[in-house]
Each structure stands twice: as C-alpha cells, then as structure tokens.
Design a protein around this motif. Structure first.
Motif, PDB file in Angstrom:
ATOM      1  N   ASP A   1     -75.983  56.146 115.857  1.00  0.00           N
ATOM      2  CA  ASP A   1     -75.323  56.543 117.191  1.00  0.00           C
ATOM      3  C   ASP A   1     -74.046  56.227 117.385  1.00  0.00           C
ATOM      4  O   ASP A   1     -73.409  56.457 118.310  1.00  0.00           O
ATOM      5  N   GLY A   2     -73.582  55.566 116.233  1.00  0.00           N
ATOM      6  CA  GLY A   2     -72.076  55.063 116.163  1.00  0.00           C
ATOM      7  C   GLY A   2     -71.107  56.314 115.780  1.00  0.00           C
ATOM      8  O   GLY A   2     -71.590  57.198 115.201  1.00  0.00           O
ATOM      9  N   ARG A   3     -70.109  56.002 116.376  1.00  0.00           N
ATOM     10  CA  ARG A   3     -68.963  57.217 116.391  1.00  0.00           C
ATOM     11  C   ARG A   3     -67.537  56.610 116.100  1.00  0.00           C
ATOM     12  O   ARG A   3     -67.224  55.376 116.355  1.00  0.00           O
ATOM     13  N   THR A   4     -66.978  57.137 114.931  1.00  0.00           N
ATOM     14  CA  THR A   4     -65.781  56.454 114.463  1.00  0.00           C
ATOM     15  C   THR A   4     -64.587  56.777 115.276  1.00  0.00           C
ATOM     16  O   THR A   4     -64.512  58.366 115.196  1.00  0.00           O
ATOM     17  N   PRO A   5     -63.979  56.487 115.846  1.00  0.00           N
ATOM     18  CA  PRO A   5     -62.762  56.785 116.893  1.00  0.00           C
ATOM     19  C   PRO A   5     -61.641  57.218 115.898  1.00  0.00           C
ATOM     20  O   PRO A   5     -61.562  56.741 114.678  1.00  0.00           O
TER      21      PRO A   5
ATOM     22  N   TYR B   1     -60.051  61.061 110.829  1.00  0.00           N
ATOM     23  CA  TYR B   1     -60.103  59.776 111.522  1.00  0.00           C
ATOM     24  C   TYR B   1     -58.737  59.121 111.532  1.00  0.00           C
ATOM     25  O   TYR B   1     -58.766  58.103 112.192  1.00  0.00           O
ATOM     26  N   LEU B   2     -57.533  59.567 110.818  1.00  0.00           N
ATOM     27  CA  LEU B   2     -56.371  58.728 110.590  1.00  0.00           C
ATOM     28  C   LEU B   2     -55.348  59.641 110.715  1.00  0.00           C
ATOM     29  O   LEU B   2     -55.235  61.038 110.389  1.00  0.00           O
ATOM     30  N   LYS B   3     -54.215  59.080 111.460  1.00  0.00           N
ATOM     31  CA  LYS B   3     -52.866  59.796 111.465  1.00  0.00           C
ATOM     32  C   LYS B   3     -52.393  60.033 110.069  1.00  0.00           C
ATOM     33  O   LYS B   3     -51.602  60.971 109.842  1.00  0.00           O
ATOM     34  N   ALA B   4     -52.221  58.671 109.356  1.00  0.00           N
ATOM     35  CA  ALA B   4     -51.526  58.988 108.131  1.00  0.00           C
ATOM     36  C   ALA B   4     -52.357  57.899 106.910  1.00  0.00           C
ATOM     37  O   ALA B   4     -53.181  57.150 107.213  1.00  0.00           O
TER      38      ALA B   4
END
Length: 85
Positions: A13-17, A45-48
């Motif tokens: 059920d988890g979501r990685t923001p 998942y990441l900008k950089a």
C-alpha cells in the motif's frame, strides 16, 4: 504468520513520493547486475542524482578496506552540506 502478512500489506500500500532534491547513492559496482540502470531506476522519484560507484561488493561497502577510499569522499560530501538544521 500474521506479522508477515501485515508487513506485506503495508509495503504494497506504500507509495514513494517524488523528492525535489538530490540523492547521493554509493553503488557497489561489483554486485551491480549487468545492464542495471541506476539512474533510470531512480529518475521517477528524484530531481537529481549524483551516483558514486564504489569498486566493491555490496557486503563490503562498509568494510575497513573500502572505507579507506569511500570515507574521504563521503566526508567531502557531508562538509558541503553545512547545517541540516
């Protein structure tokens, strides 16, 4: 067992923001699967991403021999952060 079932449910059920910042992973190059795209697997998942490949197996990444080279690299990165507060 019930605790395992609970753990599986929580994880599924988890979501990685999305993180609007930079991550700095140290990747154990000797145990990285052939063809694995480290940057591609994190990009959603990441900008950089500032990847540091370490020539060792994952189980050795924190060994004294590996830390001889990894420690100073990590010290420079941490010094550049300044304050976390």
């Amino acid at each position: 067992d019930a605790s395992y079932a609970d753990a599986v449910k929580l994880l599924s059920d988890g979501r990685t923001p999305y993180f609007d910042g930079k991550a700095v992973p140290f990747v154990a190059g000797k145990t990285l699967p052939d063809g694995w795209d480290v940057r591609g697997s994190w990009s959603a998942y990441l900008k950089a991403l500032d990847i540091h490949e370490v020539e060792c197996a994952l189980e050795d990444i924190l060994s004294p021999a590996t830390l001889v080279n990894l420690g100073p690299r990590l010290a420079v990165l941490l010094a550049d952060i300044g304050s976390l507060g």
